[in-house]
Structures are given as C-alpha cells and as structure tokens.
Design an enzyme around this catalytic site. Structure first.
Site, PDB file in Angstrom:
ATOM      1  N   ASP A  66       0.824  -1.199   0.000  1.00  0.00           N
ATOM      2  CA  ASP A  66       0.000   0.000   0.000  1.00  0.00           C
ATOM      3  C   ASP A  66       0.860   1.251   0.000  1.00  0.00           C
ATOM      4  O   ASP A  66       2.065   1.173   0.182  1.00  0.00           O
ATOM      5  CB  ASP A  66      -1.061   0.044   1.114  1.00  0.00           C
ATOM      6  CG  ASP A  66      -0.617  -0.361   2.485  1.00  0.00           C
ATOM      7  OD1 ASP A  66       0.255  -1.215   2.602  1.00  0.00           O
ATOM      8  OD2 ASP A  66      -1.173   0.174   3.451  1.00  0.00           O
ATOM      9  N   PHE A  79       6.504   2.212  -4.279  1.00  0.00           N
ATOM     10  CA  PHE A  79       7.895   2.453  -3.860  1.00  0.00           C
ATOM     11  C   PHE A  79       8.396   3.860  -4.172  1.00  0.00           C
ATOM     12  O   PHE A  79       9.477   4.246  -3.736  1.00  0.00           O
ATOM     13  CB  PHE A  79       8.854   1.405  -4.448  1.00  0.00           C
ATOM     14  CG  PHE A  79       8.608   0.019  -3.936  1.00  0.00           C
ATOM     15  CD1 PHE A  79       9.047  -0.369  -2.684  1.00  0.00           C
ATOM     16  CD2 PHE A  79       7.898  -0.902  -4.706  1.00  0.00           C
ATOM     17  CE1 PHE A  79       8.803  -1.653  -2.200  1.00  0.00           C
ATOM     18  CE2 PHE A  79       7.648  -2.188  -4.231  1.00  0.00           C
ATOM     19  CZ  PHE A  79       8.100  -2.558  -2.969  1.00  0.00           C
ATOM     20  N   HIS A 190      11.690  -8.748   0.641  1.00  0.00           N
ATOM     21  CA  HIS A 190      11.298  -7.348   0.476  1.00  0.00           C
ATOM     22  C   HIS A 190      12.491  -6.436   0.773  1.00  0.00           C
ATOM     23  O   HIS A 190      13.353  -6.775   1.582  1.00  0.00           O
ATOM     24  CB  HIS A 190      10.155  -7.038   1.447  1.00  0.00           C
ATOM     25  CG  HIS A 190       9.412  -5.789   1.138  1.00  0.00           C
ATOM     26  ND1 HIS A 190       9.845  -4.552   1.581  1.00  0.00           N
ATOM     27  CD2 HIS A 190       8.261  -5.564   0.447  1.00  0.00           C
ATOM     28  CE1 HIS A 190       8.990  -3.630   1.166  1.00  0.00           C
ATOM     29  NE2 HIS A 190       8.031  -4.208   0.473  1.00  0.00           N
TER      30      HIS A 190
END
Length: 226
Positions: A66, A79, A190
């Site tokens: 999100d 990002f 991630h």
C-alpha cells in the site's frame, strides 16, 4: 475517488469500476473524508500507475502493498515518492541493489520513479489509498479485487512480461499469473530494512535479470537511472 483510467486500461478493467465492491469502496473513501481523515495519495493520483503506464505499453510490473502514509510521500506509484521528498528506507535499499546490479548506476537524490513508469514499468500497489499515519488502513476494502483484476488481465492478454515480487505478500500474487504466457517472475525478500537484514534481497539482481529477459523477448530494456 477521481480521474479516469487510460483508454487501454479502461477497455481492459474498466468494468470493475461499476461492480458492487467498487461502489462500497467509494462509499468507504467518502466516509473517510467526511470523518476528517486525510488520505493519500491525492484523488487525482489514485490511478497514476495506470495512467502513466498505458495497458498496451506495460513490460514490467513491480508490485507493492500500500502507499506510503507520511505527508507528501505517496503519488500513486509503488515504492516511489514525490520529487523533493527523501527516499524512504525501502527505496534506499532498492537503489543500493541497483548500484551493484546495473553497471554505472548512480544513486539519485530523488525518490520519484516516474521515469520507470514512463518506460513501461507498472508501479502497482495492491491497495491504492491509505489513511495518513496509519499503515494498511485501507486494506481489505476492495482495492485488492481491483488490482488483482489488473494483474490477471495483464497475465492473460500479454506474453513475455516481467513480474517483480518482493516479499511474501507480493509473491502470493504469483497465483494470478498465467504460467503459459512466457512471463518471468522474479522473487526475493522485500527491500524493507527488517526484511533485508535476513538476506535474499541484496545480490538478487532483479534489474539486470529484467533487462536480459526483455532483450531476449525483442523489447527495449529499461533505463533504470533516475
């Protein structure tokens, strides 16, 4: 919610905007505003990922979860932050990986990734809005159905796309990707500071792998330099 989808996206997934779940999502967003909550990104930027990267020009998908929930950060691309805003920690780690993966890459001061989006990199968050200072606050309100529909439509109607899936949440979306359409799925941990501390992101070389694949597919590689 404001703004129209780019024509190719409107043709591909525009019908989603009229479905009951989207009507409920619109009510939820109106209620957020009426309750005095600030939400990000600005209304006109909610669909920025789709409007900067037309459906017919998508070559790469970078999936986030999100939007950033700090002031002046989110502007509709995963990002990415608005020009003039310091790159957040995850983006700093993305830049560090780029500096070792792409020869000659120089770490920029800006965190605005619009240049990638303009080259066919769909910078897509699974959830397209968030309440200020409250991470994940707009999850499970309907956005995921909409963005899942976008991923499925891309994977079904196109061949030879690259899907970059960082972290377990993004990787769960691999189930939506058509395995028979010669797509490349790149997975790693991630780029957030906590995740990279466990290893697997640095040295994964997603950017050079993406360009090698695009060239093999007869497509123009991405200029990753911002």
């Amino acid at each position: 919610m404001a703004g129209e989808l780019e024509a190719g996206w409107q043709s591909a997934i525009g019908e989603e905007l009229t479905k009951p779940y989207m009507m409920e999502l619109k009510k939820f967003l109106v209620n957020e505003k009426e309750a005095g909550h600030v939400t990000y990104p600005r209304n006109k930027e909610i669909f920025a990922a789709f409007n900067i990267t037309p459906f017919d020009e998508v070559k790469v998908v970078i999936l986030g979860q999100d939007p950033y929930h700090g002031p002046n950060q989110a502007h509709g691309l995963s990002f990415s932050v608005r020009d003039g805003v310091a790159p957040p920690p995850s983006l700093k780690n993305i830049y560090k990986e780029l500096a070792t993966d792409i020869e000659g890459f120089k770490i920029p001061s800006t965190g605005d990734l619009t240049k990638w989006a303009e080259q066919g990199v769909l910078m897509l968050n699974a959830t397209l809005t968030v309440r200020a200072a409250t991470a994940g606050s707009h999850q499970k309100k309907g956005w995921e159905k909409f963005t899942d529909a976008a991923i499925k439509k891309l994977s079904e109607e196109k061949t030879g796309l690259v899907f970059i899936l960082w972290g377990a949440y993004a990787q769960s979306k691999s189930a939506l990707i058509n395995g028979s359409n010669n797509h490349l799925i790149i997975k790693s941990t991630h780029p957030s500071p906590l995740a990279v501390s466990h290893g697997g992101f640095f040295g994964s070389k997603p950017f050079s792998k993406t360009n090698d694949f695009l060239v093999k597919e007869g497509k123009k590689p991405i200029d990753w330099q911002i």
